[in-house]
Each structure stands twice: as C-alpha cells, then as structure tokens.
Design an enzyme around this catalytic site. Structure first.
Site, PDB file in Angstrom:
ATOM      1  N   LYS A  62      -5.396  -7.419  32.883  1.00  0.00           N
ATOM      2  CA  LYS A  62      -6.544  -8.152  32.350  1.00  0.00           C
ATOM      3  C   LYS A  62      -6.410  -9.599  32.810  1.00  0.00           C
ATOM      4  CE  LYS A  62      -4.680  -9.760  28.019  1.00  0.00           C
ATOM      5  NZ  LYS A  62      -4.861  -9.881  26.592  1.00  0.00           N
ATOM      6  N   CYS A  78       0.633  -2.172  26.104  1.00  0.00           N
ATOM      7  CA  CYS A  78       0.514  -1.774  24.694  1.00  0.00           C
ATOM      8  C   CYS A  78      -0.426  -0.588  24.455  1.00  0.00           C
ATOM      9  CB  CYS A  78       0.043  -2.960  23.863  1.00  0.00           C
ATOM     10  SG  CYS A  78       1.267  -4.268  23.820  1.00  0.00           S
ATOM     11  N   ARG A 113      -2.050 -10.939  21.833  1.00  0.00           N
ATOM     12  CA  ARG A 113      -2.615 -10.476  23.095  1.00  0.00           C
ATOM     13  C   ARG A 113      -1.982 -11.286  24.219  1.00  0.00           C
ATOM     14  NH1 ARG A 113      -8.488 -12.083  21.854  1.00  0.00           N
ATOM     15  NH2 ARG A 113      -7.201 -13.611  20.803  1.00  0.00           N
ATOM     16  N   VAL A 166       7.384 -10.720  23.331  1.00  0.00           N
ATOM     17  CA  VAL A 166       7.121 -10.937  21.898  1.00  0.00           C
ATOM     18  C   VAL A 166       8.170 -11.873  21.289  1.00  0.00           C
ATOM     19  CG1 VAL A 166       7.074  -9.800  19.644  1.00  0.00           C
ATOM     20  CG2 VAL A 166       5.915  -8.753  21.581  1.00  0.00           C
ATOM     21  N   LYS A 173      -0.061  -1.263  12.597  1.00  0.00           N
ATOM     22  CA  LYS A 173       0.029  -1.640  14.013  1.00  0.00           C
ATOM     23  C   LYS A 173      -0.503  -0.523  14.922  1.00  0.00           C
ATOM     24  CE  LYS A 173       1.160  -3.445  17.844  1.00  0.00           C
ATOM     25  NZ  LYS A 173       1.341  -4.717  18.455  1.00  0.00           N
ATOM     26  N   ASP A 193      19.440 -12.688  23.701  1.00  0.00           N
ATOM     27  CA  ASP A 193      19.126 -11.684  24.717  1.00  0.00           C
ATOM     28  C   ASP A 193      20.429 -11.233  25.357  1.00  0.00           C
ATOM     29  OD1 ASP A 193      16.204 -10.962  26.083  1.00  0.00           O
ATOM     30  OD2 ASP A 193      17.956 -10.433  27.298  1.00  0.00           O
TER      31      ASP A 193
HETATM   32  C1  UDX Z   1      -3.154  -5.645  22.799  1.00  0.00           C
HETATM   33  C2  UDX Z   1      -3.697  -6.004  21.391  1.00  0.00           C
HETATM   34  O1  UDX Z   1      -4.969  -6.649  21.537  1.00  0.00           O
HETATM   35  C3  UDX Z   1      -2.714  -6.886  20.650  1.00  0.00           C
HETATM   36  O2  UDX Z   1      -3.173  -7.126  19.343  1.00  0.00           O
HETATM   37  C4  UDX Z   1      -1.351  -6.159  20.607  1.00  0.00           C
HETATM   38  O3  UDX Z   1      -0.403  -6.914  19.936  1.00  0.00           O
HETATM   39  C5  UDX Z   1      -0.882  -5.844  22.001  1.00  0.00           C
HETATM   40  O4  UDX Z   1      -1.879  -5.049  22.669  1.00  0.00           O
HETATM   41  P1  UDX Z   1      -2.981  -6.848  25.170  1.00  0.00           P
HETATM   42  O5  UDX Z   1      -2.318  -5.601  25.665  1.00  0.00           O
HETATM   43  O6  UDX Z   1      -2.382  -8.162  25.515  1.00  0.00           O
HETATM   44  O7  UDX Z   1      -3.087  -6.841  23.557  1.00  0.00           O
HETATM   45  O8  UDX Z   1      -4.461  -6.844  25.761  1.00  0.00           O
HETATM   46  P2  UDX Z   1      -5.952  -6.758  25.196  1.00  0.00           P
HETATM   47  O9  UDX Z   1      -6.583  -8.080  25.319  1.00  0.00           O
HETATM   48  O10 UDX Z   1      -6.029  -6.100  23.903  1.00  0.00           O
HETATM   49  O11 UDX Z   1      -6.601  -5.814  26.321  1.00  0.00           O
HETATM   50  C6  UDX Z   1      -6.088  -4.503  26.580  1.00  0.00           C
HETATM   51  C7  UDX Z   1      -6.863  -3.835  27.696  1.00  0.00           C
HETATM   52  O12 UDX Z   1      -8.177  -3.513  27.279  1.00  0.00           O
HETATM   53  C8  UDX Z   1      -7.016  -4.658  28.964  1.00  0.00           C
HETATM   54  O13 UDX Z   1      -6.815  -3.824  30.084  1.00  0.00           O
HETATM   55  C9  UDX Z   1      -8.437  -5.146  28.925  1.00  0.00           C
HETATM   56  O14 UDX Z   1      -8.974  -5.367  30.203  1.00  0.00           O
HETATM   57  C10 UDX Z   1      -9.123  -3.966  28.236  1.00  0.00           C
HETATM   58  N1  UDX Z   1     -10.357  -4.317  27.503  1.00  0.00           N
HETATM   59  C11 UDX Z   1     -10.306  -5.173  26.428  1.00  0.00           C
HETATM   60  C12 UDX Z   1     -11.570  -3.737  27.868  1.00  0.00           C
HETATM   61  O15 UDX Z   1     -11.649  -2.946  28.814  1.00  0.00           O
HETATM   62  N2  UDX Z   1     -12.693  -4.037  27.133  1.00  0.00           N
HETATM   63  C13 UDX Z   1     -12.673  -4.874  26.070  1.00  0.00           C
HETATM   64  O16 UDX Z   1     -13.735  -5.085  25.460  1.00  0.00           O
HETATM   65  C14 UDX Z   1     -11.432  -5.466  25.708  1.00  0.00           C
END
Ligand code: UDX
Length: 429
Positions: free
Chosen positions: A320, A260, A154, A11, A204, A30
């Site tokens: 992901k 997250c 994300r 971040v 959040k 850091d």
């Molecule tokens: C998330 C939030 O989206 C972001 O706003 C926050 O600041 C940090 O956490 P991130 O962890 O990077 O972001 O991933 P995100 O794209 O949200 O996906 C999270 C998980 O959900 C992944 O494992 C993804 O594969 C899964 N997912 C996402 C699904 O299974 N289905 C979906 O429709 C969307």
C-alpha cells in the site's frame, strides 16, 4: 513507568518510541545484536513516517534504550510487552514459537517482584492463557499477571495511530493489572476498554477480518458496477455516508495485502475451526480477494492479447502507499504473474524497490517514475502512492508505445486521463 518491549520489529519499535515520547522509561529488547547496535546508533531499519525523529529524540532524552538482554530489561521493568513476530504456517495457523520462547525467557528472569506480561503480538484467542501457564511452569513462584493489549497500527501511519488511537483494548485476568495499564495509557487520551483476556485477543482478529471483509465486499460490488455501468466510487460514497457503515475501507482495487490482513484472516478461520466453527464467510472474503487480482490481470490480457515480450511499466511495489513493505503485496503478485507469462516489466516505487528486488529479480527498477513508460505497451498503477497522482501524465503518455493505462487502485481521475489520450481502465468505474 519502567517498561520493557521484547521484539524491536515494526510494532515493538513504534510502541517503544511512543511510550517514551509520553514520558515512560522504555527498554527495547531484540535478540539480533547487529540490530540493537544499529538502533543505538540511530539507524531505523524500516521506513515509517515520523519514527526516526521520535527514536532519536527519546534516545537523546535518556527515555529510550536498546539491549539484547531480556534479563536486564525484566530486572528493571514493571511491565514487559511481548511484541515478537507470529508468522503464518503453511496450514494457515500461527507459529507461536517466538511468543512461547520469549515467555519462557521472561519467566526465568522474574525475581520476587510483581510483573505484568503483556501480549502485544497478534495471537489467536486463548494464547494469553497459555503464556500464563508457561511462565508459571518455568517459574512457579513468579508473581505475575498476563494481559492482552492488541495493537491497531497501520503501516505508514503507525506513529500517528499509536499517539492518537480510537481505543485502547486491555484484556486482563485479574484486576490488579488494570491500574498500571491505565497509568501507561492515560497520556494517550483515548477510551481504555477493559475486557477479559480472550475477548481482547478476539477483538484484534475480528477487527482485521472485518476490515478485510469490507474490502472484499466493495470489490465484489465493483464487479457489479463494471457489469452494469455504475460507478463504485459513487456507490461507496453513498454507502459510507451512513454512519452505521462508514466510508473507510470501501476503496475498491486489486485486493488487500500486507503482513496483517492475509495472515490474520487465515489464522482466524483456522482457530475458529479448532473451536468447532466453520467460518465460511471469511473463506469467501479470501476467495474474492484472490479473484480480484485475477480479474485485473484478465483486463490486461484482454487489451494486450499476448503478453509475451510486451513491455509493461509498473508504478508501485509496496502493499500500500507510504510504506516500503512488500510482504504479501498484491503488486508483487501481479508482476510475478506478468513475468511468468513472458512480459518485460519495468517498475518504480518511491520506497519499496530495495525490498522488492529479490522477489521480482527479472524486473528492471528505474530511478524515476516517468522512466517506466519508455516504449511501454501498457502502464499499471499497483500501489496507492499519492504522489503518482501528480506525475507529468502527458509526458508519460508520449514516452509510451501505446497509451494503455490500468489503474489497480482507482488513484487517478478517469476523465482527466481519457482527455490526455489514455485508454484508461480502473476498478468498478
Ligand atoms: C492493518 C490494520 O489496518 C491495522 O489496524 C492492523 O494493526 C494491522 O493491519 P496495515 O496492514 O498496515 O494495517 O494496512 P491497511 O491500511 O489496513 O491496508 C491493508 C491492505 O488493504 C492494503 O493492501 C491496502 O491497499 C488495502 N486496502 C485498504 C484496500 O484495498 N481498500 C481499502 O479501502 C483499504
């Protein structure tokens, strides 16, 4: 404006680079000196599209620099962002010791000039109040305001998310901080929502928990689709066309992972409990997410009967697509279970193999996606990498011992895969 970002992790680094890109003067701090030196040399420790170019460009332009000294950064920066890790503890609550430690260190370096201390780390509601108390305790004369400014990045699209945000949330305890915060964010051309401290912190946790809830909801509906012969994608399209619902985060699969969602939802359950509310709805979201992985494993067991000594090819290790992050990756959890049951796993991921190796040491990592298919009894797609869609699937099938294909992310077209001769199974289709 002169800004300091304490914590040059995921971040902090993205935020610092984007602030510099819009013209602010940014110092990223850091405590890991090795990391500071390597950042100064232009080496980015994470894979994030667009980040390396942005860092290099802004370092060259003299707007972005790195240091290990909080004191140096506080001396010249009007606004100091805290972007340090807030890892989960075994009971699901959040370890706030890094936030507290940084707040204390900032406190002792504040001289007579006004400073704004901004919490960007994801923290439970009421943390900002504690940060303010801590700074006042260690430096009673400090002229400060504490602000909560959660991030919504994300992984995989963090730079774009920061440069083009849906909204910017700024929680303040005094109006004095509003002007400078607006000045920082005006170049991003997004609505700036000013709230109180506690509301910003809650936005959040409530947002991430709601997105997890959407995913668990659609996964539960996918189970009903499987039992009734309906198609989850058609159902999600139909639901998502309603503006009140929206199509995003209605993709069924093997469940959510990452650094997250799992952490934030359990932290939110925990802080709710402390505040006297039993958030049963979110507990169920977690249960459905765990079950989703089990339901997928059950399909594999049913098809292969015995897993011992079966050769299983896996495409995808990251939590992901578009990231090398394997933290709380459901793909890794699925593989660990298969290995525990005696399967021999070969895996490929475009970016995450290095980070995955120590988590699944029994797995043979291969150089090309197609190589996971050699002699395989089954093939699994566990991460939604777009490039997997255009693999030479017919050639892959020919290299397999039996053409079982389990798509845990509904990435591939079922009709196409079946017409190529695969016995194709996905989620809710
Ligand atoms: C998330 C939030 O989206 C972001 O706003 C926050 O600041 C940090 O956490 P991130 O962890 O990077 O972001 O991933 P995100 O794209 O949200 O996906 C999270 C998980 O959900 C992944 O494992 C993804 O594969 C899964 N997912 C996402 C699904 O299974 N289905 C979906 O429709 C969307």
């Amino acid at each position: 404006m002169n800004l300091a970002i304490v914590g040059s992790g995921y971040v902090g680094l993205v935020t610092g680079a984007c602030f510099a890109e819009v013209g602010h003067q940014v110092i990223c701090v850091d405590n890991d000196l090795k990391k500071v030196h390597s950042l100064q040399d232009g080496h980015i420790p994470i894979y994030e599209p667009g980040l390396e170019e942005l860092v290099k460009k802004n370092v060259a332009a003299g707007r972005l620099s790195f240091t290990a000294s909080i004191g140096d950064a506080v001396a010249v920066s009007k606004v100091i962002f805290i972007a340090v890790p807030t890892p989960p503890q075994p009971d699901g609550s959040v370890d706030l010791s890094f936030v507290e430690g940084v707040a204390r260190e900032i406190a002792v370096h504040i001289k007579e000039e006004y400073r704004i201390v901004v919490d960007k780390s994801t923290v439970p509601v009421k943390t900002g109040e504690k940060v303010a108390q801590t700074i006042s305790r260690y430096n009673p004369g400090a002229d400060i305001d504490v602000v909560s400014n959660p991030e919504f990045l994300r992984e995989g699209s963090a730079v774009e998310d920061l440069m083009k945000p849906d909204r910017i949330v700024v929680g303040v305890s005094s109006n004095r901080a509003v002007g400078p915060m607006k000045e920082i964010y005006t170049p991003f051309n997004a609505p700036i929502m000013i709230t109180d401290l506690n509301s910003a912190e809650l936005i959040k946790h409530a947002s991430n928990s709601f997105l997890s809830l959407k995913i668990s909801y659609i996964n539960a509906v996918a189970a009903i689709c499987e039992a009734s012969g309906a198609n989850i994608e058609r159902v999600a399209d139909g639901m998502g066309a309603d503006k009140r619902i929206g199509r995003a985060f209605l993709n069924a699969g093997i469940g959510y992972g990452g650094s997250c969602f799992p952490k934030d939802i359990s932290a939110f359950i925990r802080i709710s409990e402390e505040l006297g509310y039993d958030f049963r709805l979110l507990k169920e979201v977690e249960t459905i997410n765990r079950d989703q992985k089990e339901r997928f494993l059950k399909k594999i067991r049913e098809a292969l009967w015995v897993l011992r000594h079966k050769k299983i090819g896996v495409l995808g290790l990251a939590f992901k697509g578009n990231t090398d992050d394997v933290r709380s990756s459901v793909a890794i959890a699925v593989i660990q279970q298969l290995v525990a049951e005696g399967a021999e796993v070969r895996a490929y991921d475009p970016k995450a193999m290095d980070k995955a190796r120590s988590l699944v040491p029994e797995v043979k990592m291969v150089a090309q996606a197609e190589d996971v298919a050699d002699g395989a009894d089954a093939l699994l797609v566990l991460t939604e990498w777009t490039e997997f869609k255009s693999l030479p699937w017919l050639a892959i099938k020919k290299r397999m011992l039996s053409p079982l294909l389990f798509d845990g992310r509904n990435l591939l077209n079922p009709d196409e895969m079946r017409s190529l001769g695969f016995t194709y199974t996905s989620v809710g289709r």
